[in-house]
Design a protein around this motif. Structure first.
Motif, PDB file in Angstrom:
ATOM      1  N   ASP A  57      -5.455  -5.306 -14.452  1.00  0.00           N
ATOM      2  CA  ASP A  57      -6.897  -5.461 -14.571  1.00  0.00           C
ATOM      3  C   ASP A  57      -7.282  -6.894 -14.252  1.00  0.00           C
ATOM      4  OD1 ASP A  57      -7.405  -2.967 -15.113  1.00  0.00           O
ATOM      5  OD2 ASP A  57      -8.112  -3.218 -17.170  1.00  0.00           O
ATOM      6  N   TYR A 107     -13.553  12.288 -12.225  1.00  0.00           N
ATOM      7  CA  TYR A 107     -12.536  11.620 -11.417  1.00  0.00           C
ATOM      8  C   TYR A 107     -13.032  10.231 -11.004  1.00  0.00           C
ATOM      9  CZ  TYR A 107     -10.515  16.328 -10.859  1.00  0.00           C
ATOM     10  OH  TYR A 107      -9.981  17.570 -11.079  1.00  0.00           O
ATOM     11  N   ILE A 165      -1.912  -2.121 -10.441  1.00  0.00           N
ATOM     12  CA  ILE A 165      -2.942  -3.149 -10.364  1.00  0.00           C
ATOM     13  C   ILE A 165      -3.235  -3.683 -11.746  1.00  0.00           C
ATOM     14  CG2 ILE A 165      -5.293  -3.601  -9.622  1.00  0.00           C
ATOM     15  CD1 ILE A 165      -4.839  -0.787  -8.138  1.00  0.00           C
ATOM     16  N   LEU A 207      -2.103   5.633  -7.920  1.00  0.00           N
ATOM     17  CA  LEU A 207      -2.700   4.767  -6.911  1.00  0.00           C
ATOM     18  C   LEU A 207      -3.127   3.435  -7.511  1.00  0.00           C
ATOM     19  CD1 LEU A 207      -4.852   7.282  -4.823  1.00  0.00           C
ATOM     20  CD2 LEU A 207      -2.871   6.012  -4.036  1.00  0.00           C
ATOM     21  N   LEU A 208      -3.517   3.479  -8.785  1.00  0.00           N
ATOM     22  CA  LEU A 208      -3.986   2.248  -9.413  1.00  0.00           C
ATOM     23  C   LEU A 208      -2.931   1.648 -10.324  1.00  0.00           C
ATOM     24  CD1 LEU A 208      -7.502   3.615 -10.378  1.00  0.00           C
ATOM     25  CD2 LEU A 208      -6.992   2.094  -8.493  1.00  0.00           C
ATOM     26  N   PHE A 213      -4.709  21.392  -7.215  1.00  0.00           N
ATOM     27  CA  PHE A 213      -5.642  20.261  -7.251  1.00  0.00           C
ATOM     28  C   PHE A 213      -6.278  20.193  -8.624  1.00  0.00           C
ATOM     29  CE2 PHE A 213      -5.215  20.886  -2.733  1.00  0.00           C
ATOM     30  CZ  PHE A 213      -5.248  19.609  -2.230  1.00  0.00           C
ATOM     31  N   ASN A 214      -5.467  20.429  -9.660  1.00  0.00           N
ATOM     32  CA  ASN A 214      -6.086  20.485 -10.974  1.00  0.00           C
ATOM     33  C   ASN A 214      -6.274  19.093 -11.557  1.00  0.00           C
ATOM     34  OD1 ASN A 214      -3.769  19.692 -12.409  1.00  0.00           O
ATOM     35  ND2 ASN A 214      -3.005  21.793 -12.511  1.00  0.00           N
ATOM     36  N   GLU A 215      -6.994  19.080 -12.662  1.00  0.00           N
ATOM     37  CA  GLU A 215      -7.386  17.844 -13.324  1.00  0.00           C
ATOM     38  C   GLU A 215      -6.192  16.914 -13.572  1.00  0.00           C
ATOM     39  OE1 GLU A 215      -9.073  17.678 -17.569  1.00  0.00           O
ATOM     40  OE2 GLU A 215     -10.488  18.789 -16.322  1.00  0.00           O
ATOM     41  N   ILE A 259      -4.805  15.409 -10.318  1.00  0.00           N
ATOM     42  CA  ILE A 259      -5.674  14.369  -9.738  1.00  0.00           C
ATOM     43  C   ILE A 259      -5.644  13.110 -10.607  1.00  0.00           C
ATOM     44  CG2 ILE A 259      -8.016  13.804  -8.982  1.00  0.00           C
ATOM     45  CD1 ILE A 259      -6.808  16.018  -7.299  1.00  0.00           C
ATOM     46  N   PHE A 260      -5.709  13.298 -11.923  1.00  0.00           N
ATOM     47  CA  PHE A 260      -5.657  12.138 -12.814  1.00  0.00           C
ATOM     48  C   PHE A 260      -4.364  11.359 -12.601  1.00  0.00           C
ATOM     49  CE2 PHE A 260      -8.838  12.360 -16.522  1.00  0.00           C
ATOM     50  CZ  PHE A 260      -9.840  12.766 -15.668  1.00  0.00           C
ATOM     51  N   LEU A 269     -10.763   3.386  -4.360  1.00  0.00           N
ATOM     52  CA  LEU A 269     -10.238   4.741  -4.159  1.00  0.00           C
ATOM     53  C   LEU A 269     -11.262   5.537  -3.360  1.00  0.00           C
ATOM     54  CD1 LEU A 269      -8.484   6.078  -7.347  1.00  0.00           C
ATOM     55  CD2 LEU A 269      -7.564   4.824  -5.436  1.00  0.00           C
ATOM     56  N   GLU A 287      -2.579  11.290  -9.932  1.00  0.00           N
ATOM     57  CA  GLU A 287      -2.635  10.646  -8.622  1.00  0.00           C
ATOM     58  C   GLU A 287      -3.446   9.352  -8.703  1.00  0.00           C
ATOM     59  OE1 GLU A 287      -3.385  11.907  -3.970  1.00  0.00           O
ATOM     60  OE2 GLU A 287      -3.657  13.388  -5.541  1.00  0.00           O
ATOM     61  N   ILE A 288      -4.572   9.419  -9.413  1.00  0.00           N
ATOM     62  CA  ILE A 288      -5.401   8.215  -9.590  1.00  0.00           C
ATOM     63  C   ILE A 288      -4.595   7.142 -10.306  1.00  0.00           C
ATOM     64  CG2 ILE A 288      -7.446   7.301 -10.764  1.00  0.00           C
ATOM     65  CD1 ILE A 288      -8.737  10.088 -10.339  1.00  0.00           C
ATOM     66  N   ASP A 289      -3.907   7.552 -11.374  1.00  0.00           N
ATOM     67  CA  ASP A 289      -3.079   6.589 -12.117  1.00  0.00           C
ATOM     68  C   ASP A 289      -2.043   5.945 -11.212  1.00  0.00           C
ATOM     69  OD1 ASP A 289      -4.265   6.694 -14.544  1.00  0.00           O
ATOM     70  OD2 ASP A 289      -3.006   8.318 -15.322  1.00  0.00           O
ATOM     71  N   HIS A 341       2.094   2.061  -3.444  1.00  0.00           N
ATOM     72  CA  HIS A 341       1.077   2.744  -4.258  1.00  0.00           C
ATOM     73  C   HIS A 341       0.985   4.216  -3.890  1.00  0.00           C
ATOM     74  CE1 HIS A 341      -0.451  -0.725  -6.247  1.00  0.00           C
ATOM     75  NE2 HIS A 341      -0.717  -1.356  -5.127  1.00  0.00           N
ATOM     76  N   LYS A 347       0.837  -1.196   0.000  1.00  0.00           N
ATOM     77  CA  LYS A 347       0.000   0.000   0.000  1.00  0.00           C
ATOM     78  C   LYS A 347       0.877   1.254   0.000  1.00  0.00           C
ATOM     79  CE  LYS A 347      -3.875   2.169   2.395  1.00  0.00           C
ATOM     80  NZ  LYS A 347      -4.892   2.076   3.453  1.00  0.00           N
TER      81      LYS A 347
END
Lengths: 678, 141
Positions: A652, B51, A650, A646-647, A634-636, A639-640, B10, A642-644, A118, A115
């Motif tokens: 699929d 998001y 993984i 975090l994931l 905290f722009n798009e 955040i995108f 998430l 950050e999501i990438d 990630h 964790k």
């Protein structure tokens, strides 16, 4: 473009390293894209830890930094400042949390390490998109507002006034002093409450830097740290404070009676009244709901008596607006009403009193002029004091109210002292908590005075043969007991004021689980709140005794003075920005903005952010259909990424491929020949 | 359904309430399953539905959005905006073959560390029960 990212994984002693394999995480981070240097260290927040970051920035020319340690709510500023000292813009640092959300909450070390990887990967992905941002300095208005003038509000106001800043002190009731003005004596020194609080009350009225507004309530607060605009509702007093001399002639002649709130319903007051002879201000107030002149236009005696013509039945409520730099909330507490605890018979039996009622019985200007007597005028021969009524009880309040043990001991002493040493006094307690300076000694003294202590919460109180019988169990003896007494005192819980929810909404602060106003940090930020420029003082933050409330108030005052003395405050640059090239002028964001920070530019047909008013909440960015509105930091893209991150690791999840049952079918492949051109 | 399936979740949480509650849950050592990862936002009103969709398409099996209780929003009413957006998103998700249960909105106050831990563990269990997201393997992005 290629970045040079430095990643620093903290062990936090064994707090992180005990669960997370920090070396593994650092090694993993070292292999991520654009990471130039990756280290793990015992304590990143220590001086050597910060030096490590600074040296690396100089040595490797890092342009981005990731620190993986505790929560950014604790140390983000520490590392931002470290980066700034090295000449790197503080907003080019990303602080991610692998302690509170990872090592401390994950049972399995391998899972915790995975964790953490990630979390670090997300921070690395994100930090590449960080941009330099610059804080703005805004001026802080020099005046301060203190809301609530109990002992905490008074202390805060006096401290701030001493520093030379002007204080607007707002009090809801007709006079100041709060609950302390109702008390008779104070534990453990047995100081008379009025003797120690009235000098402070008088000091408030005489202090040129304090603008005291009693019988007033805050209606609305707008603005931000350093620049608050507060609307105060001045309720009609029907007595002109400027003319009244406080002679009290009107109080003598008023024919209308009502229950006295100040005496906790034990006695009566007139329709025109003041809480006590020492009330500050000494100007009486007319209760508009019972005064016959105001309700029915009959009477009007007080106006004929008043030697200075101060009575004005036509007075209307008005509003005043103040501009202040910071606000200290000192709204205090309510003593719990024990009526819902039916088994104790409050309100049913005459001789069951709340603690505050007993304070008034003791008080020389109370309903009995300080004599501890029953409703029939006789002195009680035996008294039971029940601790923890509504406190430490999951049906009412789970918390301990902190003061009850000690004031119960004070009552023990006062009963022995005033009613006579042959009076039997019984304390029903769960635990005795005598934690303060001189408290344990006082407990010892009261024990020596011959007071009985019975460990166990009583089950009920019943009336038999004109006596109140306390039914319960002595848990130390393991025996049931039935104890007939003349009088019962309930040590009721301190609870949040009934209007705390409304107060929290007006000032933009949160309430904790217990209903009290939530401080910024339970240990290290007990006087500040999550809202910059709003500070706490006294029991609005949680149950406190007088010394704690006073010191807490001085702390809140210090915060307000610090802000006013510096004169400027830096405003976070993480505000919204609307890209003029992308905005289509749909104007939805204008309506969404809770702070009216978005204006519409008719000429260019686009929305424009007013950065001075924007708080960066992202309501506009969360909606904007064209993606023109973005919150800086905290722009798009951030955040995108950050999501990438975090994931990122993984794979699929795909259903298992089943074995084919027959031979694969061969499909003939035709290769088209390109046609030749004629 | 496969027993080995471990969901990835998430959570977009507001800095002032739920993130603080997550810190408190950590400080209080309230053990949580490791399937959930936090994205710190300043306010749930900042959470653009894209998001959430992006997370679901990139490999998350569930998305939690969590902020301040109604009336407690640090930014006056951002959480109400989040509530509307998540509600609308929930309306359209089934049209893409994504179960509504995969996107959840909760309110967790700053002092509710135990509430946060319970919310996280329950949501992870719900998503584990629901199984992996089929829509992702079929989606044409």
């Amino acid at each position: 473009m290629a970045r040079k990212i430095g990643v620093y994984v903290c062990h936090c002693g064994s707090n992180i390293a005990g669960k997370v394999d920090c070396e593994n995480v650092a090694a993993f981070a070292g292999n991520l894209k654009d990471v130039a240097v990756s280290r793990d260290y015992q304590f990143m927040c220590s001086d050597p830890g910060q030096e490590m970051i600074i040296n690396d920035i100089h040595r490797y020319g890092l342009d981005r930094v990731v620190v993986a340690s505790c929560s950014p709510r604790l140390h983000e500023k520490t590392f931002q400042k470290a980066c700034a000292r090295a000449g790197l813009n503080p907003y080019l640092m990303q602080h991610c949390c692998i302690r509170e959300h990872c090592s401390w909450t994950t049972a399995d070390p391998e899972e915790a390490t995975a964790k953490a990887r990630h979390i670090v990967e997300a921070a690395v992905e994100r930090v590449g998109e960080h941009r330099e941002l610059f804080s703005r300095e805004v001026e802080v208005l020099p005046d301060v507002m203190v809301v609530g003038a109990g002992i905490a509000g008074i202390q805060a106001a006096l401290d701030i006034a001493k520093s030379g800043h002007k204080v607007h002190l707002i009090e809801k009731s007709p006079s100041i002093g709060g609950h302390m003005a109702q008390f008779d004596k104070t534990f453990p020194t047995l100081d008379c409450a009025a003797c120690i609080s009235t000098p402070k009350m008088v000091a408030v009225s005489q202090e040129p830097n304090i603008n005291l507004l009693t019988w007033s309530e805050v209606e609305e607060v707008t603005g931000f740290v350093g620049n608050y605009t507060v609307t105060v509702l001045r309720k009609p007093r029907y007595v002109n404070e400027a003319v009244c001399t406080g002679c009290g002639a009107c109080l003598e002649k008023c024919p209308t009676k009502a229950f006295s709130e100040f005496n906790e319903g034990l006695g009566f007051r007139k329709a025109i009244y003041r809480n006590s002879p020492q009330a500050v201000p000494s100007t009486p107030v007319i209760d508009g709901s019972v005064c016959k002149k105001i309700t029915k236009d009959k009477c009007g005696i007080c106006a004929t008596i008043c030697p200075t013509g101060a009575i004005d039945y036509e007075m209307k409520e008005r509003r005043e607006v103040f501009h202040v730099g910071s606000i200290v909330l000192a709204t205090g507490y309510d003593a719990m009403d024990p009526t819902p605890i039916r088994e104790y018979g409050f309100g049913k039996y005459d001789e069951v009193y709340t603690a505050l009622q007993f304070e008034r019985l003791n008080n020389a200007v109370g309903p009995t002029e300080g004599r501890i007597v029953m409703k029939n005028g006789q002195k009680p021969e035996s008294v039971a004091i029940i601790h923890c009524v509504g406190s430490r009880d999951k049906n009412y309040h789970e918390y301990c109210s902190r003061t009850c043990c000690m004031y119960a001991l004070k009552y023990d002493h006062l009963i022995k002292d005033k009613v006579g040493h042959d009076t039997k006094v019984y304390n029903f307690y769960i635990d005795m908590r005598c934690f303060g300076k001189g408290y344990e000694e006082f407990y010892k003294r009261v024990q020596d005075e011959g007071v009985t202590f019975i460990r166990g919460r009583p089950a009920e109180i019943v009336q038999e043969d004109g006596k109140l019988v306390v039914v319960g169990e002595d848990t130390l003896l393991g025996m049931n007991i039935r104890l007939p007494v003349d009088m019962v005192i309930l040590c009721t819980a301190m609870e949040p004021r009934k209007d705390t929810t409304e107060v929290a909404r007006i000032f933009g602060v949160a309430q904790g689980q217990d209903g009290f106003i939530l401080e910024e940090h339970p240990k290290l930020g007990p006087v500040s709140t999550a809202t910059d420029g709003v500070f706490l003082a006294g029991t609005c933050q949680g149950p406190k005794d007088i010394p704690d409330a006073v010191s807490h108030a001085s702390g809140g005052a210090a915060q307000a003075i610090a802000l006013a003395a510096k004169g400027t405050v830096s405003i976070s640059p993480t505000t919204s920005w609307i890209n003029p090239d992308v905005c289509v002028g749909c104007r939805v964001c204008v309506g969404l903005c809770a702070y009216s920070a978005i204006e519409f530019d008719e000429r260019r047909n686009i929305a424009v952010i007013n950065e001075a008013m924007c708080k960066g909440c992202g309501s506009c960015a969360g909606y904007c259909p064209s993606g023109a509105a973005q919150i800086k930091h905290f722009n798009e893209t951030q955040i995108f990424n950050e999501i990438d991150g975090l994931l990122g690791m993984i794979p699929d999840w795909l259903p298992p491929v089943e074995e084919p049952e027959s031979e694969p079918v061969k499909i003939p492949v035709q290769i088209d020949q390109p046609e030749e051109r004629a | 359904m496969s027993q080995e399936f471990e969901p990835t979740i998430l959570a977009f949480v507001c800095n002032w309430c739920t993130y603080t509650a997550a810190d408190l849950a950590g400080t209080s050592r309230m053990v949580q399953q490791p399937n959930l990862r936090l994205v710190r936002m300043m306010c749930t009103g900042m959470v653009d539905p894209k998001y959430i969709v992006k997370s679901l398409l990139s490999g998350a099996d569930g998305v939690l959005v969590s902020g301040c209780h109604p009336g407690d929003c640090h930014y006056i009413n951002g959480n109400y905006k989040a509530r509307r957006r998540v509600k609308l998103l929930n309306e359209i998700l089934p049209q893409f073959g994504i179960e509504r249960e995969r996107v959840k909105l909760t309110w967790v106050g700053a002092s509710e560390g135990n509430e946060f831990a319970a919310t996280v563990n329950n949501f992870i269990n719900e998503i584990r029960e629901l199984g992996p997201m089929d829509a992702r393997s079929m989606a044409v992005v």
